[in-house]
Design an enzyme around this catalytic site. Structure first.
Site, PDB file in Angstrom:
ATOM      1  N   HIS A 260       5.155  -5.291  -0.272  1.00  0.00           N
ATOM      2  CA  HIS A 260       4.362  -5.881   0.814  1.00  0.00           C
ATOM      3  C   HIS A 260       4.034  -4.826   1.882  1.00  0.00           C
ATOM      4  O   HIS A 260       4.383  -4.968   3.058  1.00  0.00           O
ATOM      5  CB  HIS A 260       5.099  -7.065   1.445  1.00  0.00           C
ATOM      6  CG  HIS A 260       4.161  -8.068   2.061  1.00  0.00           C
ATOM      7  ND1 HIS A 260       4.390  -9.411   2.049  1.00  0.00           N
ATOM      8  CD2 HIS A 260       2.981  -7.913   2.717  1.00  0.00           C
ATOM      9  CE1 HIS A 260       3.408 -10.048   2.665  1.00  0.00           C
ATOM     10  NE2 HIS A 260       2.536  -9.153   3.082  1.00  0.00           N
TER      11      HIS A 260
ATOM     12  N   ARG B  47      -1.650 -13.096  -1.036  1.00  0.00           N
ATOM     13  CA  ARG B  47      -0.468 -13.935  -1.025  1.00  0.00           C
ATOM     14  C   ARG B  47       0.029 -14.108  -2.452  1.00  0.00           C
ATOM     15  O   ARG B  47      -0.751 -14.401  -3.364  1.00  0.00           O
ATOM     16  CB  ARG B  47      -0.778 -15.317  -0.401  1.00  0.00           C
ATOM     17  CG  ARG B  47      -1.065 -15.279   1.094  1.00  0.00           C
ATOM     18  CD  ARG B  47       0.192 -14.984   1.893  1.00  0.00           C
ATOM     19  NE  ARG B  47      -0.022 -15.038   3.319  1.00  0.00           N
ATOM     20  CZ  ARG B  47      -0.319 -13.998   4.088  1.00  0.00           C
ATOM     21  NH1 ARG B  47      -0.461 -12.792   3.518  1.00  0.00           N
ATOM     22  NH2 ARG B  47      -0.473 -14.132   5.385  1.00  0.00           N
TER      23      ARG B  47
ATOM     24  N   GLU C 153       9.745 -13.320  -1.812  1.00  0.00           N
ATOM     25  CA  GLU C 153       9.920 -11.941  -1.349  1.00  0.00           C
ATOM     26  C   GLU C 153      11.261 -11.769  -0.647  1.00  0.00           C
ATOM     27  O   GLU C 153      11.566 -12.544   0.266  1.00  0.00           O
ATOM     28  CB  GLU C 153       8.762 -11.552  -0.419  1.00  0.00           C
ATOM     29  CG  GLU C 153       7.431 -11.526  -1.146  1.00  0.00           C
ATOM     30  CD  GLU C 153       6.289 -11.017  -0.274  1.00  0.00           C
ATOM     31  OE1 GLU C 153       6.510 -10.754   0.928  1.00  0.00           O
ATOM     32  OE2 GLU C 153       5.174 -10.873  -0.797  1.00  0.00           O
TER      33      GLU C 153
END
Length: 568
Positions: free
Chosen positions: A303, A255, A284
């Site tokens: 990601h 994270r 993000e």
């Protein structure tokens, strides 16, 4: 109105039950792309509509027609969505691990079960961590970009070897342990910090469990696999980086928020951190002008931790099976919110449920050292027999209190025992007969004992060497009544300061003055002692969290031997 033909009608009817009667098929709305293998599982049991790219308004308009909703991370399942589906929507499935986009409280209030898919992307995330580790060590992305720009710079991109280097894995859960296995195969020495990792599982892989500070101080490479919770938010900051070796390299596929990104840029600029490889970010997508993303010593990916064909298919199947099971009324270990409890049971046990969770929450904050919690005993003092008091919900709430403050796991009656087993918690229960059989309350007291652990607060250690906390319900409110050998009487509301002190006059006034001067409101105080003039424990309830300076002033009072601040 158009008449429905026989084939359409057959599609909407499925056999059910031993009575042979036909039942309408449940309807499932898939709001984001799901693999065909998962859709096939769903279609065997339910009518499935795939509606990708819906606006929030579209979702609000459609959700009331469906028994289940499946989303990924892009669709927000808000209170408004759940209220729109109330009366029909029974299950929300999150195709992945995180459930930040689902309002769990609103789902529970609406009687809607939320399930996720926490295991299918484990290997993919571990493989991505190793890919980033290796590519960073050998400057693959930088060299690739340079060569494509027409530059042949062999001497500039000399890398470092992995063999013999120390890798610190911060968080030894499913992904962390898989990274450890692969790193061992690369010839690395692997250490890990995770106070709740089962020591036997770490030893089996050849991993040494150490403290947080020792892990970051010894490591050549640090790979992050911890949840983002209040205690881990920006845990990698200026102070943490200062404790690391100069030239350390950091990988994060967990994270983004566990790293203070501005502090990481400073550490990179100074050379304290030689390189970083990041798959996740605080925001993000990150800003286009992000200094961190644009830094020449940083390798980044958008990601992609779970983005393999196999993982996506696995997640699709896992969430489809969980949703189908939930629609069938089966209990699922991947449920992340509390199931519905009969109103009469909840009404009677409600204050004891709160007491059990708060005792667990207090107990875990008292644990020190790196061994983690292994043995937990819950002792119920009650006048009722085993058939008249089902303690499963209470045991689940103790587990919830022990686990949730230090992880991102949501614990409820469905997954409590599974969660405890996964974390190596051995929870036993004992009933002590209350000598007043006419008592109307279901319980006289609940006691939580943690064995074979170190304590941040020595006063909580009983004569038998265990951390012991005991509580009762008084006037419908949970109270703490025992800390180690000391009897106290404090309402478990707000936050708590425990002080072990020499029993002498004026102590309450001294502590109260310090808190008053710092504008910290005291809700209650209670003092318990073993013998007059010896040692005592002062328990102070406060509405706000005192700052570090205030707590240090309390600790500086000569008669106070130790203190601890505990959040409820």
């Amino acid at each position: 109105m158009v008449a429905e033909n026989s084939s359409e009608r057959a599609r909407r009817i499925s056999p059910a039950g031993s009575d042979g009667a036909l039942r309408p098929k449940p309807a499932v709305l898939v709001a984001e792309k799901l693999g065909e293998a998962g859709l096939a599982v769903l279609r065997e049991f339910a009518d499935v509509e795939c509606a990708y790219g819906m606006s929030p308004a579209d979702l609000l308009a459609k959700v009331a027609q469906f028994d289940a909703l499946i989303v990924r991370s892009g669709t927000k399942v808000t209170r408004e969505v759940l209220e729109a589906g109330r009366g029909k929507l029974r299950v929300v499935g999150r195709a992945g691990v995180g459930i930040d986009n689902v309002d769990l409280q609103a789902a529970t209030e609406a009687g809607c079960l939320v399930v996720n898919a926490p295991t299918a992307n484990t290997v993919a995330a571990a493989e991505h961590a190793i890919a980033l580790l290796a590519s960073m060590a050998r400057n693959v992305s930088q060299a690739d970009a340079a060569l494509k720009a027409g530059k042949w710079q062999r001497s500039k991109y000399v890398g470092v070897s992995l063999v013999g280097k120390t890798l610190a894995i911060m968080g030894f859960g499913k992904v962390g342990s898989e990274v450890a296995r692969r790193a061992k195969g690369l010839g690395m020495h692997v250490i890990s910090h995770d106070p709740y990792a089962p020591a036997d599982r770490a030893r089996a892989i050849g991993v040494e469990l150490v403290s947080f500070d020792e892990a970051i101080a010894r490591a050549d490479f640090i790979s992050l696999h911890m949840p983002l919770i209040p205690t881990t938010s920006k845990i990698f900051n200026d102070e943490s980086f200062a404790k690391m070796k100069t030239g350390v390299r950091i990988i994060n596929v967990a994270r983004g928020g566990v790293i203070d990104e501005d502090a990481l840029v400073r550490a990179l600029d100074s050379g304290k951190v030689a390189q970083a490889a990041l798959d996740v970010f605080t925001v993000e997508p990150p800003p286009k002008d992000s200094k961190l993303v644009l830094h020449e010593n940083v390798t980044v990916t958008p990601h992609l931790g779970a983005s393999t064909v196999e993982a996506q298919e696995g997640v699709a199947i896992e969430i489809a099976e969980a949703v189908v099971g939930a629609l069938r009324g089966e209990l699922s270990a991947t449920a992340v919110n509390a199931p519905m409890v009969p109103a009469e049971v909840l009404s009677e046990l409600a204050p004891y449920v709160s007491l059990a969770e708060k005792l667990g929450r207090l107990a875990v904050q008292l644990v020190a050292g790196e061994s983690g919690i292994k043995g937990v005993k819950v002792v119920y003092t009650t006048a009722r027999g085993p058939d008249d008091l089902d303690t499963r919900l209470l045991r689940a709430m103790v587990t919830k209190g022990l686990v949730e403050p230090v992880s991102s796991t949501f614990v409820n009656l469905v997954n409590a025992d599974y969660t405890a087993k996964q974390r190596g918690l051995r929870i036993t229960e004992e009933r002590v007969a209350h000598d007043s059989p006419a008592a109307e309350a279901p319980l006289e007291s609940i006691q939580v004992r943690l064995s074979q652990v170190q304590s941040k607060f020595a006063g909580a250690i009983s004569d038998g060497g265990d951390i012991v906390l005991e509580g009762r319900v008084k006037y419908g409110v949970p109270h703490l009544t025992l800390v180690g050998p000391y009897e106290v009487d404090v309402s478990l509301e707000g936050n708590l300061i425990l002080c072990r002190q020499i029993d002498q006059p004026g102590m309450i006034g001294k502590v109260g003055n310090i808190l008053g001067q710092r504008n910290v409101n005291i809700s209650f105080m209670s003092v318990g002692r073993t013998f007059r003039g010896k040692q005592a424990i002062m328990a102070i309830g406060v509405d706000e969290e005192p700052d570090k300076e205030t707590l240090e002033k309390i600790g500086g009072i000569p008669a106070i031997e130790e203190f601890v601040f505990l959040e409820l």
